[in-house]
Motif scaffolding. Sequence first.
Motif, short mmCIF file in Angstrom:
data_model
loop_
_atom_site.label_atom_id
_atom_site.label_comp_id
_atom_site.label_asym_id
_atom_site.label_seq_id
_atom_site.Cartn_x
_atom_site.Cartn_y
_atom_site.Cartn_z
N ASP A 194 5.65 -12.64 9.07
CA ASP A 194 5.10 -11.55 8.25
C ASP A 194 5.59 -10.23 8.83
O ASP A 194 5.27 -9.87 9.96
CB ASP A 194 3.57 -11.62 8.28
N ARG B 213 5.11 -7.11 7.63
CA ARG B 213 4.35 -5.91 7.27
C ARG B 213 3.87 -5.19 8.53
O ARG B 213 3.92 -5.72 9.63
CB ARG B 213 3.16 -6.30 6.40
N SER B 214 3.37 -3.98 8.36
CA SER B 214 2.87 -3.20 9.49
C SER B 214 1.60 -3.83 10.05
O SER B 214 0.90 -4.58 9.35
CB SER B 214 2.57 -1.76 9.08
N GLU C 80 -1.50 -3.26 7.97
CA GLU C 80 -1.69 -4.12 6.81
C GLU C 80 -2.03 -5.55 7.24
O GLU C 80 -2.91 -6.18 6.65
CB GLU C 80 -0.41 -4.16 5.96
N ASN D 143 3.23 -11.97 13.12
CA ASN D 143 3.51 -10.62 12.63
C ASN D 143 4.48 -9.90 13.56
O ASN D 143 4.20 -9.67 14.72
CB ASN D 143 2.22 -9.82 12.52
N ASN E 127 8.83 -2.03 10.91
CA ASN E 127 8.76 -0.61 11.28
C ASN E 127 8.90 -0.39 12.78
O ASN E 127 8.69 0.73 13.26
CB ASN E 127 7.45 0.00 10.77
N THR F 174 6.99 -10.15 3.17
CA THR F 174 7.39 -8.76 3.36
C THR F 174 6.70 -7.86 2.33
O THR F 174 6.13 -8.33 1.35
CB THR F 174 8.91 -8.58 3.19
N ASP F 175 6.78 -6.57 2.57
CA ASP F 175 6.42 -5.61 1.53
C ASP F 175 7.46 -5.75 0.42
O ASP F 175 8.62 -6.10 0.67
CB ASP F 175 6.43 -4.18 2.07
N SER F 176 7.05 -5.46 -0.81
CA SER F 176 7.96 -5.57 -1.94
C SER F 176 9.21 -4.72 -1.73
O SER F 176 9.13 -3.55 -1.34
CB SER F 176 7.25 -5.12 -3.22
N LYS G 46 11.51 -5.22 0.56
CA LYS G 46 11.97 -5.22 1.94
C LYS G 46 12.60 -6.57 2.36
O LYS G 46 12.95 -6.76 3.52
CB LYS G 46 10.81 -4.91 2.89
N GLY H 78 4.66 -11.04 -2.40
CA GLY H 78 4.08 -10.74 -1.09
C GLY H 78 2.70 -11.33 -0.88
O GLY H 78 2.26 -12.23 -1.60
N SER I 134 -0.15 -10.18 -1.47
CA SER I 134 -1.07 -9.99 -2.61
C SER I 134 -1.05 -11.20 -3.53
O SER I 134 -2.10 -11.64 -4.02
CB SER I 134 -0.70 -8.73 -3.40
#
Length: 470
Positions: free
Chosen positions: A276, A278-279, A282, A293, A297, A319-321, A323, A346, A348
């Motif tokens: 994963d 994402r930040s 999140e 994770n 970033n 990932t974020d959409s 990315k 993602g 969501s």
Amino acid sequence: MKIEQIYTGCLAQGAYYITSNGEAAIIDPLRETQPYIDRLEKDGVTLRYIFETHFHADFVSGHVDLAEKTGAPIVYGPTATPEFEAIVAEDNQVFTIGAIRIKVLHTPGHTMESSCFLLIDEDGKETALFSGDTLFLGDVGRPDLAQKAAHLTQEELAGLLYDSLYNKILPLSNDITVYPAHGAGSACGKNMMKETVDSLGNQKKVNYALNQPDRETFIKAVTDGLLPPPAYFGMNVAMNKKGYERFDQVMAHGMQALSPEEFETLAETSGALILDTRSDKEFYTGFIPQSVNIGLNGDFAPWVGALMVDVQQPILLVTDSGKEEEAITRLSRVGFDHVLGYLKGGFSAWKESGKETDTVHRITAAQFAEEVNITDNKVVDVRKESEYAAEHVAEAYSKPLAYINDWIRDLDPGEHFYLHCAGGYRSMIAASILQARGYRNFTEIEGGFNAIALTGVPKTDYICQSKVLS
């Protein structure tokens, strides 16, 4: 003549693009080659040579793909043994690009084939030194990475590095510009400057390795304080030496959009690691159970390499959409080519499908300050040793993230502890790994030591990190 440094901060790596009279050379290219192809076409120049300073350990070079797409030959220094077509140059051999020349200086020590490339301009003046991992700004290449391949000790390699630097580099003119392969943050050295370009004359003044009184003292200085190299380094060397799957194919495989159902089935049947990207902000609020994770970033690729180790590990991405392509690209730079696909929509989409989710118990630094009792509670600091030595929470344990695969075995699952890094990026990586392996009795601190330092939590006296590293 034009020289452009193409610096990639995530890897602390410098590639070089040089043009003269309609011809070009590229030194130590990154894995993804299309930006170079586009640049060559835009400038209307022909790629004459691809120079490799050595078999890189910390990233996979784009040399093989670039040679295939352009027809330009790959050039290594003496003693290199690539398992693909390449020019293995002789020491002092000269190559012409337009109106300039590049002279090969064999500088063994970091590795046996390590070489620097000396640029001689249109007027015959020695102008620039592309120093690879032989000479960094403020440091030199670590001499312990090629021990197995060369059947030499790190001290013997350090001795060869001394000979290379003192006999071939130091005699060069002070006004030569040094363009190294890496800067601060790279694991290929231990004390690099934040600058990425400097004069050789200034390096002669400020670089500790170039100011040793004799060979024996130099060997001691450059071998002292070396940390173990990341375990993936050897695998990257093998890929750079033997070749690899084309980047275009790696991208095509990885860009498979998977529904939550397809993603779940593939995770269960393939043995893939769910990564994963994402930040941390999140991730902690919700994620797929067993995910690790490592956020895009931050220093994404080096942490993937250091913690996942095996480049053959199959990976499923969250990932974020938008990315997905960036994540696959950055994974490939360190040899992780086996991305099986990504979760369409993602996290969501996963959550909306009603599938199981997990969270990390995170509190603010202010809450930590209210809760913690330094005498009775355990605090685990996953920053680097140098950061810990500079200043830390009183009585905290130093457990660097880089070594989590070792120290995790010593944890008592029944003992609660607080977990932090400097700002939250590394501690969330640690938290995800801990939970994936069944450790849940901890509390992670948002904002890390940077936020804790603003509270009244007892701390040690600050010591400048430059003194810690000296």
